[in-house]
Design a protein around this motif. Sequence first.
Motif, PDB file in Angstrom:
ATOM      1  N   GLY A  80     -44.710 -18.791   6.298  1.00 21.49           N
ATOM      2  CA  GLY A  80     -43.398 -19.366   6.052  1.00 21.49           C
ATOM      3  C   GLY A  80     -42.418 -19.034   7.153  1.00 21.49           C
ATOM      4  N   HIS A  81     -41.181 -19.402   6.892  1.00 14.59           N
ATOM      5  CA  HIS A  81     -40.088 -19.160   7.820  1.00 14.59           C
ATOM      6  C   HIS A  81     -39.100 -18.226   7.137  1.00 14.59           C
ATOM      7  N   PHE A  82     -38.657 -17.231   7.890  1.00 15.79           N
ATOM      8  CA  PHE A  82     -37.809 -16.196   7.318  1.00 15.79           C
ATOM      9  C   PHE A  82     -36.683 -15.848   8.281  1.00 15.79           C
ATOM     10  N   TYR A  92     -34.538 -12.875   4.358  1.00 12.26           N
ATOM     11  CA  TYR A  92     -34.357 -14.053   3.514  1.00 12.26           C
ATOM     12  C   TYR A  92     -35.437 -15.080   3.806  1.00 12.26           C
ATOM     13  N   GLN A  93     -35.732 -15.907   2.826  1.00  7.37           N
ATOM     14  CA  GLN A  93     -36.519 -17.101   3.111  1.00  7.37           C
ATOM     15  C   GLN A  93     -35.614 -18.036   3.895  1.00  7.37           C
ATOM     16  N   TRP A  94     -36.216 -18.872   4.747  1.00  3.12           N
ATOM     17  CA  TRP A  94     -35.430 -19.778   5.586  1.00  3.12           C
ATOM     18  C   TRP A  94     -35.887 -21.195   5.332  1.00  3.12           C
ATOM     19  N   ASP A  95     -34.936 -22.085   5.078  1.00  2.53           N
ATOM     20  CA  ASP A  95     -35.234 -23.498   4.861  1.00  2.53           C
ATOM     21  C   ASP A  95     -35.022 -24.235   6.171  1.00  2.53           C
ATOM     22  N   ARG A 101     -30.269 -20.109   4.694  1.00  2.00           N
ATOM     23  CA  ARG A 101     -31.009 -19.061   4.010  1.00  2.00           C
ATOM     24  C   ARG A 101     -31.355 -19.476   2.584  1.00  2.00           C
ATOM     25  N   LEU A 105     -35.783 -11.606   0.176  1.00  2.00           N
ATOM     26  CA  LEU A 105     -37.073 -10.963  -0.048  1.00  2.00           C
ATOM     27  C   LEU A 105     -36.822  -9.469  -0.101  1.00  2.00           C
TER      28      LEU A 105
END
Length: 119
Positions: A80-82, A92-95, A101, A105
Motif C-alpha cells: 500500500g501507500h502510507f 497514516y494510510q495514504w489515498d 491521509r 496505523l
Amino acid sequence: MFRLLLPALLAAQALPAHAVGLTERQACLKLIGTARALHLAGPNKRGDYRCKRHPVDTDFVFTLRFDGPGEPRDESHLLGHFAVDKATREVYQWDRTTGQRGAVLAPPPRAARKPAKSP
C-alpha cells in the motif's frame, strides 16, 4: 553573532523537539517498524520491507512493498501507500486518488514487563 542565531532558534522552537531533523530515511524506518509490528505482510512472514518515496510536500509519502526470500527477484508484493507526518511521526494510510491521509496505523501497545521474581 546572537542576531544570526536568534531566527534559527525561534524556528526550531516552532516545531516539537522530536520533529526537528526528521529525515526521509528515519520516516521510512518508522513506517517499516510499524509494518513489522502490525504484520502487514502476514503473520510469521520472513523477508524485507522496502519504501519508495513520492514527492509530496506536507508528509513523507511512501509506497511500501514486501520481498520474501523464496520469491523471484522481480516479484514483490505491494502493501500500500502510507504517509509519515513530519511533525508527529505518526503513520497514516495514504489515498493516492485524493492525495490525502486516511486512518492512522498504530502498532499494538507493548506488553509491560513483569518484575523478576526473587527466590
